[in-house]
Design an enzyme around this catalytic site. Structure first.
Site, PDB file in Angstrom:
ATOM      1  N   GLY A  15      -9.875   1.798  -7.731  1.00  0.00           N
ATOM      2  CA  GLY A  15      -8.982   0.835  -8.387  1.00  0.00           C
ATOM      3  C   GLY A  15      -9.432  -0.591  -8.084  1.00  0.00           C
ATOM      4  N   HIS A  16      -9.661  -0.859  -6.798  1.00  0.00           N
ATOM      5  CA  HIS A  16     -10.139  -2.191  -6.404  1.00  0.00           C
ATOM      6  C   HIS A  16     -11.483  -2.504  -7.073  1.00  0.00           C
ATOM      7  CE1 HIS A  16      -7.703  -1.126  -2.649  1.00  0.00           C
ATOM      8  NE2 HIS A  16      -7.136  -2.239  -3.055  1.00  0.00           N
TER       9      HIS A  16
ATOM     10  N   GLN B 212       3.591 -10.226   4.490  1.00  0.00           N
ATOM     11  CA  GLN B 212       4.173  -9.407   3.422  1.00  0.00           C
ATOM     12  C   GLN B 212       4.655  -8.046   3.920  1.00  0.00           C
ATOM     13  OE1 GLN B 212       0.397  -9.522   1.088  1.00  0.00           O
ATOM     14  NE2 GLN B 212       0.862  -7.395   0.618  1.00  0.00           N
TER      15      GLN B 212
ATOM     16  N   LYS C 169      -1.085  -1.884 -11.403  1.00  0.00           N
ATOM     17  CA  LYS C 169      -0.430  -0.936 -10.485  1.00  0.00           C
ATOM     18  C   LYS C 169       0.729  -1.617  -9.768  1.00  0.00           C
ATOM     19  CE  LYS C 169      -0.202   2.098  -6.939  1.00  0.00           C
ATOM     20  NZ  LYS C 169      -0.242   1.299  -5.749  1.00  0.00           N
TER      21      LYS C 169
ATOM     22  N   VAL D 294      -5.911   2.430 -12.292  1.00  0.00           N
ATOM     23  CA  VAL D 294      -6.911   3.490 -12.136  1.00  0.00           C
ATOM     24  C   VAL D 294      -6.246   4.660 -11.413  1.00  0.00           C
ATOM     25  CG1 VAL D 294      -9.133   4.120 -11.118  1.00  0.00           C
ATOM     26  CG2 VAL D 294      -8.805   1.838 -12.099  1.00  0.00           C
TER      27      VAL D 294
ATOM     28  N   MET E 247      -4.255   5.439  -7.850  1.00  0.00           N
ATOM     29  CA  MET E 247      -4.993   5.224  -6.597  1.00  0.00           C
ATOM     30  C   MET E 247      -4.293   4.160  -5.759  1.00  0.00           C
ATOM     31  SD  MET E 247      -8.985   5.426  -7.551  1.00  0.00           S
ATOM     32  CE  MET E 247      -9.631   6.882  -8.376  1.00  0.00           C
TER      33      MET E 247
ATOM     34  N   SER F 261      -4.384   2.563  -1.418  1.00  0.00           N
ATOM     35  CA  SER F 261      -4.848   2.712  -0.033  1.00  0.00           C
ATOM     36  C   SER F 261      -3.869   3.560   0.755  1.00  0.00           C
ATOM     37  CB  SER F 261      -4.992   1.338   0.630  1.00  0.00           C
ATOM     38  OG  SER F 261      -5.798   0.494  -0.168  1.00  0.00           O
ATOM     39  N   ARG F 262      -2.594   3.514   0.373  1.00  0.00           N
ATOM     40  CA  ARG F 262      -1.563   4.262   1.112  1.00  0.00           C
ATOM     41  C   ARG F 262      -1.597   5.755   0.817  1.00  0.00           C
ATOM     42  NH1 ARG F 262       1.571  -0.807   0.499  1.00  0.00           N
ATOM     43  NH2 ARG F 262       1.999  -1.547   2.617  1.00  0.00           N
TER      44      ARG F 262
HETATM   45  P1  AMP Z   1      -4.062  -3.999  -2.344  1.00  0.00           P
HETATM   46  O1  AMP Z   1      -5.319  -3.988  -1.577  1.00  0.00           O
HETATM   47  O2  AMP Z   1      -3.366  -2.679  -2.387  1.00  0.00           O
HETATM   48  O3  AMP Z   1      -3.166  -5.146  -1.995  1.00  0.00           O
HETATM   49  O4  AMP Z   1      -4.472  -4.233  -3.865  1.00  0.00           O
HETATM   50  C1  AMP Z   1      -5.331  -5.273  -4.231  1.00  0.00           C
HETATM   51  C2  AMP Z   1      -5.382  -5.361  -5.730  1.00  0.00           C
HETATM   52  O5  AMP Z   1      -5.860  -4.128  -6.265  1.00  0.00           O
HETATM   53  C3  AMP Z   1      -4.024  -5.623  -6.388  1.00  0.00           C
HETATM   54  O6  AMP Z   1      -4.189  -6.530  -7.458  1.00  0.00           O
HETATM   55  C4  AMP Z   1      -3.629  -4.265  -6.861  1.00  0.00           C
HETATM   56  O7  AMP Z   1      -2.759  -4.288  -7.973  1.00  0.00           O
HETATM   57  C5  AMP Z   1      -4.968  -3.684  -7.264  1.00  0.00           C
HETATM   58  N1  AMP Z   1      -4.904  -2.233  -7.291  1.00  0.00           N
HETATM   59  C6  AMP Z   1      -4.551  -1.409  -6.276  1.00  0.00           C
HETATM   60  N2  AMP Z   1      -4.569  -0.126  -6.692  1.00  0.00           N
HETATM   61  C7  AMP Z   1      -4.934  -0.135  -7.991  1.00  0.00           C
HETATM   62  C8  AMP Z   1      -5.118   0.872  -8.987  1.00  0.00           C
HETATM   63  N3  AMP Z   1      -4.933   2.154  -8.725  1.00  0.00           N
HETATM   64  N4  AMP Z   1      -5.487   0.486 -10.230  1.00  0.00           N
HETATM   65  C9  AMP Z   1      -5.667  -0.831 -10.510  1.00  0.00           C
HETATM   66  N5  AMP Z   1      -5.504  -1.832  -9.620  1.00  0.00           N
HETATM   67  C10 AMP Z   1      -5.141  -1.489  -8.380  1.00  0.00           C
END
Ligand code: AMP
Length: 288
Positions: A36-37, A61, A149, A176, A184, A186-187
């Site tokens: 996703g990232h 956060q 997401k 994604v 998808m 990280s959790r």
């Molecule tokens: P995070 O690291 O979870 O804070 O996410 C960083 C960025 O990646 C944010 O803009 C999220 O919306 C995006 N993101 C996380 N998971 C997905 C996914 N499965 N599909 C698309 N974008 C994602």
């Protein structure tokens, strides 16, 4: 790919890109990267922009009792993935530089941050909006990429950039998913095998609601009912909320009389999973 830790070095690198006439796109993340990232990185580089990916697990956060300490961290793996994906800079600032002594400014959007996930995570979106504002200040990007997401986060960042005239173009990335439909995250690494086996039902429930939307203009309760029915019988999943809201203002909608965001949060044990679809009356789920 350069790996930069100090804010002054980041500012210098961004200045050099701009001096060469190159656009800069920022992809803010908390690391533990997945496909996703990486899709955000691909979108960021479109049009020949230089891509800066920030990895910062932002303490402000996370609420008390949330997963700040145990949030997955793997900088070496993140760096390898980003190198392969073609990022130009991996920016990993120190918390002490992001929030120096005497730090006293916060970005708040009361009408948007206390709904949906904000109701269950007080202060979360204040932390998100503030850190994005700081990262925009540190990097000075022309554009920043956010995933759909996190639909509430995306709406809040778009509003903040517009209200505060930050001059950063927001690029939206589609969700994604794993092959079985699970968004998808990280959790997802926290899920036990049995929770992981049930988790695709979240997308199943959303898809059932989308089918309903494809047939007309259902009311919000019908959509919520279709979602909940998709999770019926799941032993380890419990619905925290399912709501139909305006995708830009996050105000509740009574019925799907225009494009609406069907947003959900589901608990699998202590793990919160969020997902959503944009629904259009008579069409079902749409990528807008
Ligand atoms: P995070 O690291 O979870 O804070 O996410 C960083 C960025 O990646 C944010 O803009 C999220 O919306 C995006 N993101 C996380 N998971 C997905 C996914 N499965 N599909 C698309 N974008 C994602």
């Amino acid at each position: 790919m350069r790996i930069i830790g100090r804010a002054a070095d980041m500012a210098e690198a961004a200045r050099a890109f701009r001096a060469a006439g190159e656009g800069v796109a920022l992809v803010p993340t908390m690391g533990a990267l997945h496909d996703g990232h990486l899709s955000l990185v691909a979108l960021a580089s479109r049009g020949g922009r230089r891509v800066v990916v920030s990895v910062f697990v932002n303490p402000t956060q996370f609420g008390p009792g949330e997963d700040f300490e145990r949030y997955p961290r793997d900088p070496a793996r993140d760096a390898a993935l980003l190198e392969k994906a073609g990022a130009d800079v991996l920016f990993m600032p120190d918390a002490g530089e992001v929030y120096p002594p005497g730090f006293a400014s916060w970005v708040q959007l009361p009408s948007m941050e206390n709904v949906l996930c904000g109701r269950y995570r007080p202060g979360h979106f204040r932390g998100v909006a503030t850190v994005c504002c700081i990262l925009f200040g540190m990097v000075g990007p022309d554009a920043a990429v956010f995933g759909r997401k996190d639909a509430q986060q995306l709406a809040i960042i778009k509003r903040m950039v517009s209200d505060l005239r930050l001059g950063v173009g927001i690029i939206e990335a589609p969700i994604v998913r794993e092959a079985d439909g699970l968004a998808m995250s990280s959790r997802n690494a926290y899920l036990t095998p049995s929770q992981r086996a049930e988790a695709p039902r979240i997308f199943g429930g959303l898809s059932a609601a989308a089918t309903l939307a494809g047939h007309g203009s259902p009311g919000a309760p019908e959509l919520a009912g279709a979602f909940r029915a998709g999770l019926e019988g799941a032993r380890e999943l419990s619905v925290q909320y399912v709501e139909l809201v305006d995708p830009s203002t996050l105000e509740p909608m009574d019925a799907l009389d225009r494009d609406g965001l069907l947003a959900v949060a589901v608990l699998a044990g202590r793990t919160r999973l969020i997902d959503n679809l944009i629904l259009r009356p008579g069409a079902g789920a749409v990528e807008v």
